[in-house]
Design a protein around this motif. Sequence first.
Motif, short mmCIF file in Angstrom:
data_model
loop_
_atom_site.label_atom_id
_atom_site.label_comp_id
_atom_site.label_asym_id
_atom_site.label_seq_id
_atom_site.Cartn_x
_atom_site.Cartn_y
_atom_site.Cartn_z
N SER A 96 -26.27 24.44 76.89
CA SER A 96 -25.29 24.08 77.92
C SER A 96 -25.84 22.99 78.83
N ALA A 97 -27.09 23.14 79.26
CA ALA A 97 -27.70 22.12 80.12
C ALA A 97 -27.86 20.80 79.37
N ALA A 98 -28.21 20.86 78.07
CA ALA A 98 -28.34 19.64 77.28
C ALA A 98 -27.00 18.93 77.13
N ALA A 99 -25.93 19.70 76.86
CA ALA A 99 -24.60 19.10 76.74
C ALA A 99 -24.16 18.48 78.06
N VAL A 115 -40.70 19.74 83.87
CA VAL A 115 -39.97 19.80 85.13
C VAL A 115 -40.60 18.86 86.16
N LEU A 116 -41.93 18.88 86.27
CA LEU A 116 -42.63 18.03 87.25
C LEU A 116 -42.34 16.56 87.01
N VAL A 117 -42.57 16.10 85.79
CA VAL A 117 -42.38 14.67 85.48
C VAL A 117 -40.91 14.30 85.60
N GLY A 118 -40.02 15.16 85.09
CA GLY A 118 -38.60 14.85 85.17
C GLY A 118 -38.11 14.71 86.59
N SER A 168 -34.12 18.72 82.99
CA SER A 168 -35.34 19.52 83.08
C SER A 168 -35.08 20.95 82.63
N ILE A 169 -33.93 21.50 83.05
CA ILE A 169 -33.59 22.87 82.62
C ILE A 169 -33.39 22.92 81.11
N ALA A 170 -32.70 21.91 80.55
CA ALA A 170 -32.42 21.90 79.11
C ALA A 170 -33.71 21.89 78.30
N LEU A 171 -34.61 20.96 78.62
CA LEU A 171 -35.84 20.86 77.81
C LEU A 171 -36.79 22.02 78.06
N SER A 172 -36.79 22.58 79.28
CA SER A 172 -37.66 23.73 79.53
C SER A 172 -37.15 24.97 78.80
N GLN A 173 -35.81 25.15 78.76
CA GLN A 173 -35.25 26.29 78.03
C GLN A 173 -35.41 26.12 76.52
N LEU A 174 -35.29 24.90 76.04
CA LEU A 174 -35.42 24.63 74.61
C LEU A 174 -36.84 24.23 74.22
#
Length: 586
Positions: free
Chosen positions: A186-189, A270-273, A219-225
Amino acid sequence: MQSGLQVLAATDRPVLPAGLSAYDRARGREGYVGAATLLGMSVMLAVFLTVFIVSTTFGFTVAQRRRELGLLRLVGAQRGYVCLMLLCEAGLLGVLGTAIGVPVGLLGTWAQSVLLIKLGMLPSWFDAPWDQAAMWAAMIVGVSTALVGVLTAAWRASRVSALEALTESPKAMCVMTAWRWFWGLSAAACTVLLVTAAQAARDLVAGLMIGLIVMISGSIALSQLSPIVVPLAGRLPAAVLRGNLIADLARAGVLHAVRRSAATAAPLIVLVGLVVGLWGTFGSLAKAVGVEQERLITADLVVTGDEVPKGPGIAVAAPQTAVPVAITRGKRTVYSEAIGIDPAAYQQTHKLRPRKGSLDRLTGRTIAIGPGMAAEGYKLGSTLTIALGNRKIPVKVVAIMPETLDVSENFFIPRTLLPAGGRTETLIKVAPGNSPPAGKTVKEWAEARGEAQQRSNSGLFAALMGLAGIFTAVAVVNAVVMSTADRRREFALARMAGLTRIQVVAVALVESTVVVIIGVLLGALVAAAALAGIAAGPYGLAALAIPWRLLGLIFAAAMVVVGAAAAFTAHRATSPQPISLLAGRE
């Protein structure tokens, strides 16, 4: 958080010493507002990072304790009991951490006050007294974020059956749960849709606003995935790490120990993003100010000084003198600066024209509303009272300028109203065939203006980056320490297979290095997505500011922190004799 709330409460009730002029008092209040904005951002960032770190850490901890939880389920513990037990643990740890944080918060209050004073956002006399409400608010928020962070992990742990946990079945070992897939996709979309909208808008302000949301959603999308994307991204550096025993073992660890790699890479993403994206966004805004000014000005040179250059080689000289003023409209008084201009010369050296009224009427007791105040509701033809030095003069609004990115020009007045003093810059058009006098080109002047705004932003982001860096360092080191403690048996097997202790430590070090590279690259991808809308704006790549130095600094710091933590914990984990660890299992 307590220190931030305490300083924030102090800025809400500014205490100004007696004897200050009205203008200085207004400037002091503006500093308090800026400090409150920074502190508000830091508190929100702290809450977001706390929930993220607690949920990630506790999820990793629950996965490590699956056998213990399985035994509890086997002896009759119900799902609700397991969930309640984990929530109580989190609550007790939250209370303990909050109790420790109270005295630490006092030190943090002093440190934040000193930092804001050095940044020039607060005056030297600022003091943040003890605020009991801030302490209780921080305690409530601290315990609440701890409970919110562990809620999902506790619920997931209670759903695992006893046999699945004890036999370590694939279902119990699964990292990507249904909810993790849902939130990640969902966050990626959402991120893809936002980036597409920013590209289609082709507007700088829209690109900036959308970019701020993209940083969070990406950040949420890549951290969750991360259990999926980290091994996929790890195949590129893993392809280089071939042909060497240590490299092959490290590559296998990155690609197959999915939970461990994801737990270490997620905080870096998350930090870099967030940090690189924020710095790039506001750096691009500052750079766009310079680009816009360069395009709006038709002069050739800018000369600083009170004396207006004259001579046969100068076609037009447009002096601009900034002086402090107080503008009263009804019961509201604004303390700012007004710029004294010659309307004819100004229009010959600037492309910007009023959206209402005309600068030709800027003579006598009149005033024009500048771009910085264009959206404040001033009406054409209305009468204002302007305080210039010791004089108070009624003036009529004869022009309202359009909004621009540069909000430093608030009011324009005729030069005949100027009091003594002020800062003067003269924009010069050189006559054809003549040599220009000494001065900055418009391009140099515009770039310097953008750089000055960026310097004013750098202190704010240095404070935010320091806060985010501390949180991320705690999360990464915590993940490395917990994962290494769980690898004692693995290290022992490696040593029994013939590896020396130094080689085992080297494997852990190389593996952590690869994970850092992956985390920073994926975080940079999020930041790039956030900046994509700015590049598609009206100023294109000319307004894009990529913080390469900041990215390199984060990468170097992450390599040092994560590498040191991995090497130290691996060295400690390999201190016992291998046979003692393999002789039995708890």
